[in-house]
Motif scaffolding. Structure first.
Motif, PDB file in Angstrom:
ATOM      1  N   ALA A  67     -28.953 -37.935   5.451  1.00  0.00           N
ATOM      2  CA  ALA A  67     -27.970 -36.889   5.141  1.00  0.00           C
ATOM      3  C   ALA A  67     -28.595 -35.809   4.266  1.00  0.00           C
ATOM      4  O   ALA A  67     -29.462 -36.075   3.430  1.00  0.00           O
ATOM      5  N   ASP A  68     -28.139 -34.582   4.452  1.00  0.00           N
ATOM      6  CA  ASP A  68     -28.650 -33.424   3.734  1.00  0.00           C
ATOM      7  C   ASP A  68     -27.578 -32.905   2.772  1.00  0.00           C
ATOM      8  O   ASP A  68     -26.587 -32.326   3.220  1.00  0.00           O
ATOM      9  N   PRO A  69     -27.771 -33.095   1.456  1.00  0.00           N
ATOM     10  CA  PRO A  69     -26.774 -32.608   0.492  1.00  0.00           C
ATOM     11  C   PRO A  69     -26.565 -31.095   0.542  1.00  0.00           C
ATOM     12  O   PRO A  69     -25.466 -30.618   0.276  1.00  0.00           O
ATOM     13  N   ALA A  70     -27.590 -30.331   0.915  1.00  0.00           N
ATOM     14  CA  ALA A  70     -27.436 -28.869   1.019  1.00  0.00           C
ATOM     15  C   ALA A  70     -26.455 -28.518   2.136  1.00  0.00           C
ATOM     16  O   ALA A  70     -25.626 -27.612   1.981  1.00  0.00           O
ATOM     17  N   SER A  71     -26.532 -29.240   3.250  1.00  0.00           N
ATOM     18  CA  SER A  71     -25.558 -29.029   4.326  1.00  0.00           C
ATOM     19  C   SER A  71     -24.181 -29.489   3.884  1.00  0.00           C
ATOM     20  O   SER A  71     -23.165 -28.887   4.245  1.00  0.00           O
ATOM     21  N   GLU A  73     -22.999 -29.273   0.939  1.00  0.00           N
ATOM     22  CA  GLU A  73     -22.427 -28.237   0.076  1.00  0.00           C
ATOM     23  C   GLU A  73     -21.724 -27.173   0.908  1.00  0.00           C
ATOM     24  O   GLU A  73     -20.667 -26.670   0.544  1.00  0.00           O
ATOM     25  N   ARG A  74     -22.302 -26.854   2.073  1.00  0.00           N
ATOM     26  CA  ARG A  74     -21.650 -25.899   2.975  1.00  0.00           C
ATOM     27  C   ARG A  74     -20.372 -26.500   3.565  1.00  0.00           C
ATOM     28  O   ARG A  74     -19.371 -25.805   3.724  1.00  0.00           O
ATOM     29  N   VAL A  75     -20.397 -27.781   3.879  1.00  0.00           N
ATOM     30  CA  VAL A  75     -19.212 -28.446   4.423  1.00  0.00           C
ATOM     31  C   VAL A  75     -18.117 -28.505   3.360  1.00  0.00           C
ATOM     32  O   VAL A  75     -16.927 -28.415   3.676  1.00  0.00           O
ATOM     33  N   PHE A  76     -18.523 -28.603   2.079  1.00  0.00           N
ATOM     34  CA  PHE A  76     -17.554 -28.700   0.987  1.00  0.00           C
ATOM     35  C   PHE A  76     -16.667 -27.463   0.899  1.00  0.00           C
ATOM     36  O   PHE A  76     -15.574 -27.528   0.348  1.00  0.00           O
ATOM     37  N   ARG A  77     -17.091 -26.358   1.448  1.00  0.00           N
ATOM     38  CA  ARG A  77     -16.263 -25.147   1.423  1.00  0.00           C
ATOM     39  C   ARG A  77     -14.903 -25.391   2.066  1.00  0.00           C
ATOM     40  O   ARG A  77     -13.915 -24.774   1.685  1.00  0.00           O
ATOM     41  N   LYS A  78     -14.853 -26.286   3.045  1.00  0.00           N
ATOM     42  CA  LYS A  78     -13.570 -26.635   3.667  1.00  0.00           C
ATOM     43  C   LYS A  78     -12.670 -27.359   2.677  1.00  0.00           C
ATOM     44  O   LYS A  78     -11.452 -27.280   2.763  1.00  0.00           O
ATOM     45  N   CYS A  79     -13.266 -28.064   1.733  1.00  0.00           N
ATOM     46  CA  CYS A  79     -12.510 -28.857   0.760  1.00  0.00           C
ATOM     47  C   CYS A  79     -12.140 -28.044  -0.472  1.00  0.00           C
ATOM     48  O   CYS A  79     -11.211 -28.404  -1.186  1.00  0.00           O
ATOM     49  N   SER A  80     -12.901 -26.974  -0.725  1.00  0.00           N
ATOM     50  CA  SER A  80     -12.764 -26.252  -1.992  1.00  0.00           C
ATOM     51  C   SER A  80     -11.430 -25.525  -2.139  1.00  0.00           C
ATOM     52  O   SER A  80     -11.086 -25.102  -3.228  1.00  0.00           O
ATOM     53  N   ALA A 160     -23.093 -37.227   0.793  1.00  0.00           N
ATOM     54  CA  ALA A 160     -24.363 -37.123   0.064  1.00  0.00           C
ATOM     55  C   ALA A 160     -24.274 -36.036  -0.997  1.00  0.00           C
ATOM     56  O   ALA A 160     -24.768 -36.204  -2.116  1.00  0.00           O
ATOM     57  N   TYR A 161     -23.644 -34.924  -0.677  1.00  0.00           N
ATOM     58  CA  TYR A 161     -23.466 -33.847  -1.658  1.00  0.00           C
ATOM     59  C   TYR A 161     -22.579 -34.308  -2.813  1.00  0.00           C
ATOM     60  O   TYR A 161     -22.901 -34.094  -3.985  1.00  0.00           O
ATOM     61  N   LEU A 162     -21.454 -34.941  -2.488  1.00  0.00           N
ATOM     62  CA  LEU A 162     -20.563 -35.425  -3.541  1.00  0.00           C
ATOM     63  C   LEU A 162     -21.228 -36.471  -4.422  1.00  0.00           C
ATOM     64  O   LEU A 162     -20.949 -36.557  -5.626  1.00  0.00           O
ATOM     65  N   ASP A 163     -22.142 -37.251  -3.848  1.00  0.00           N
ATOM     66  CA  ASP A 163     -22.842 -38.272  -4.608  1.00  0.00           C
ATOM     67  C   ASP A 163     -23.842 -37.651  -5.590  1.00  0.00           C
ATOM     68  O   ASP A 163     -24.175 -38.265  -6.606  1.00  0.00           O
ATOM     69  N   THR A 164     -24.321 -36.444  -5.296  1.00  0.00           N
ATOM     70  CA  THR A 164     -25.269 -35.786  -6.208  1.00  0.00           C
ATOM     71  C   THR A 164     -24.576 -35.125  -7.391  1.00  0.00           C
ATOM     72  O   THR A 164     -25.251 -34.714  -8.332  1.00  0.00           O
TER      73      THR A 164
END
Length: 167
Positions: A67-71, A73-80, A160-164
């Motif tokens: 998994a790529d945390p940078a990707s 972060e882009r997916v997180f925009r849907k959650c933000s 992976a992003y949320l875990d970082t």
């Protein structure tokens, strides 16, 4: 020109015609209902047709390894729109700082729906993936209105992003 009796006759005619139409539709559905009656008695074999192979089950742990945390972060925009990252800052949804590994419905000061409050588990990557795929299916009655992330790669990247985010 129009008196009460004429209007009554006109209304009766229209409502009677509508009733006949609805009754005819109901009878037609009962007579010609497309539901199968019992099991299929035989199958027609088609020459040259191949049976479909079932799709491979994706191993979510293997997806998490790549998994790529940078990707994510882009997916997180849907959650933000509903969630914040900063610890203690609830929005429409609870904050997501340290969500991986945290108990479900454990954020103080956030009013969880009963569907999530009744689950006694932790947000492991597998639990998060199941919830993010279909929130209403994971916890029927949840107030989260998000439709879900259908692609397992997006879910893995987001987790992976949320875990970082936490130490």
């Amino acid at each position: 020109m129009f008196d009460t009796m004429t209007l009554t006759k006109l209304a009766s005619g229209l409502l009677g015609a509508w009733l006949v139409l609805l009754l005819g539709k109901w009878v037609g559905e009962e007579v010609y209902h497309a539901e199968a009656h019992g099991e299929q008695s035989y199958a027609i074999e088609i020459e040259g047709a191949e049976e479909e192979e079932p799709e491979e089950e994706l191993d979510f742990a293997a997806l998490m390894d790549v998994a790529d945390p940078a990707s994510g972060e882009r997916v997180f925009r849907k959650c933000s729109a509903c969630h914040k990252i900063a610890a203690g800052e609830n929005n429409v949804g609870p904050y997501l700082h340290g969500v991986v590994g945290r108990q479900i419905a454990a954020v103080d000061g956030f009013n969880y729906s009963g569907a999530l409050a009744d689950i006694d588990a932790a947000w492991t990557p597998d639990e998060l993936s199941a919830f993010l795929e279909n929130p209403k299916g994971y916890a029927p009655g949840t107030t989260m209105g998000f439709a879900g992330l259908k692609k397992p790669e997006e879910r893995a990247d987001l987790i992976a992003y949320l875990d970082t985010l936490d130490d």
